[in-house]
Design an enzyme around this catalytic site. Structure first.
Site, mmCIF file in Angstrom:
data_model
loop_
_atom_site.group_PDB
_atom_site.id
_atom_site.type_symbol
_atom_site.label_atom_id
_atom_site.label_comp_id
_atom_site.label_asym_id
_atom_site.label_seq_id
_atom_site.Cartn_x
_atom_site.Cartn_y
_atom_site.Cartn_z
ATOM 1 N N ASP A 10 0.840 -1.198 0.000
ATOM 2 C CA ASP A 10 0.000 0.000 0.000
ATOM 3 C C ASP A 10 0.879 1.253 0.000
ATOM 4 O O ASP A 10 1.985 1.250 -0.535
ATOM 5 C CB ASP A 10 -0.980 -0.036 1.184
ATOM 6 C CG ASP A 10 -0.267 -0.273 2.522
ATOM 7 O OD1 ASP A 10 0.876 0.207 2.704
ATOM 8 O OD2 ASP A 10 -0.864 -0.918 3.406
ATOM 9 N N SER A 11 0.402 2.332 0.617
ATOM 10 C CA SER A 11 1.144 3.600 0.564
ATOM 11 C C SER A 11 2.491 3.526 1.262
ATOM 12 O O SER A 11 3.419 4.262 0.909
ATOM 13 C CB SER A 11 0.311 4.727 1.188
ATOM 14 O OG SER A 11 -0.008 4.431 2.534
ATOM 15 N N ILE A 12 2.645 2.644 2.243
ATOM 16 C CA ILE A 12 3.923 2.540 2.938
ATOM 17 C C ILE A 12 4.975 1.962 1.998
ATOM 18 O O ILE A 12 6.165 2.258 2.119
ATOM 19 C CB ILE A 12 3.780 1.710 4.229
ATOM 20 C CG1 ILE A 12 2.743 2.358 5.148
ATOM 21 C CG2 ILE A 12 5.112 1.588 4.953
ATOM 22 C CD1 ILE A 12 2.428 1.563 6.394
#
Length: 247
Positions: A10-12
């Site tokens: 995901d965004s991480i």
């Protein structure tokens, strides 16, 4: 052709190629040895990520990755009934989705190293502070994620990895071993600071090394410049089966 390492999450993961990001550090470590490919999708949960599997990892790929990290859960663990409930995935489904991902990758390449990474811990105060900085008085009154619930998802991730016999990184527990982890490792209560990125990088490198994918032990794709015979460079490159002549 260089081996490929895919970072799927995901965004991480999406942010990991930013300044001092853990993905950028991996790309640097494997420079000229493996191509580190970023496949991070901000806001995605495992339910939505399943729709990407056959596009990112087609089963007819003749050159599958040698390793893939799967780093989801921060969005799945968003609480139902709060501001980010559209991202919520029940924990049992989260585990099933991770299983589908791993099994798909193993069908693509039984020898591929697949590493599951748990979501990081959540600093609830940090999430509230971040929301207020964006929305002021209109900010949420309750955090949309809690550290306790994220821990439930982290344990599910670990259980799934153990059931499937693949390595895992317990980031949720690892970060909380450090006093003051809330501000040291998290920039907004959820995403990583430079120090937080360093933790992920260290853990990934360790798992890769144990699995025999240490960057120090991997060969360069072509000879180091010091190995090139300046008077007869063709001889060096013929040994590497580089048949094309320079222009």
């Amino acid at each position: 052709m260089r081996p490929q390492i895919v970072l799927f999450g995901d965004s991480i993961t999406q942010q990991s190629f930013g300044s001092a990001g853990w993905g950028a550090a991996l790309a640097d470590a494997y420079c000229r040895k493996a191509d580190v490919l970023l496949r991070g999708y901000g806001g995605y949960n495992t339910r939505w990520a399943l729709f990407l599997l056959h596009h990112i990892f087609p089963l007819d790929n003749s050159n599958p990755p040698v390793a893939t990290t799967i780093f989801f859960g921060a969005n799945d663990a968003a609480l139902f009934g709060r501001t980010s409930e559209r991202q919520h995935v029940p924990v049992e489904e989260y585990g099933d989705n991770l299983k589908i991902m791993v099994q798909h990758l193993k069908r693509l390449s039984p020898i591929m190293l697949v590493v599951l990474i748990t979501p990081p811990p959540v600093d609830e105060d940090g999430r509230m502070e971040y929301a207020k900085s964006l929305y002021g008085e209109k900010a949420m009154k309750l955090p949309e994620r809690t550290n306790e619930m994220t821990g439930v998802y982290a344990r599910q991730c670990i259980e799934t990895a153990k059931d499937l016999g693949v390595p895992f990184i317990d980031l949720w527990s690892k970060m909380q071993e450090t006093e003051g982890w809330q501000k040291k490792f998290l920039s907004d209560g959820l995403h990583l600071t430079e120090e937080g990125n360093a933790v992920v990088h260290k853990e990934v490198v360790e798992v890769f090394s144990v699995a025999g994918l240490s960057s120090e032990e991997m060969p360069y794709d072509f000879p180091h410049h010091s190995q090139i015979d300046a008077k007869n460079p063709e001889k060096t490159f013929q040994q590497q089966q580089c048949l094309a002549r320079p222009l």
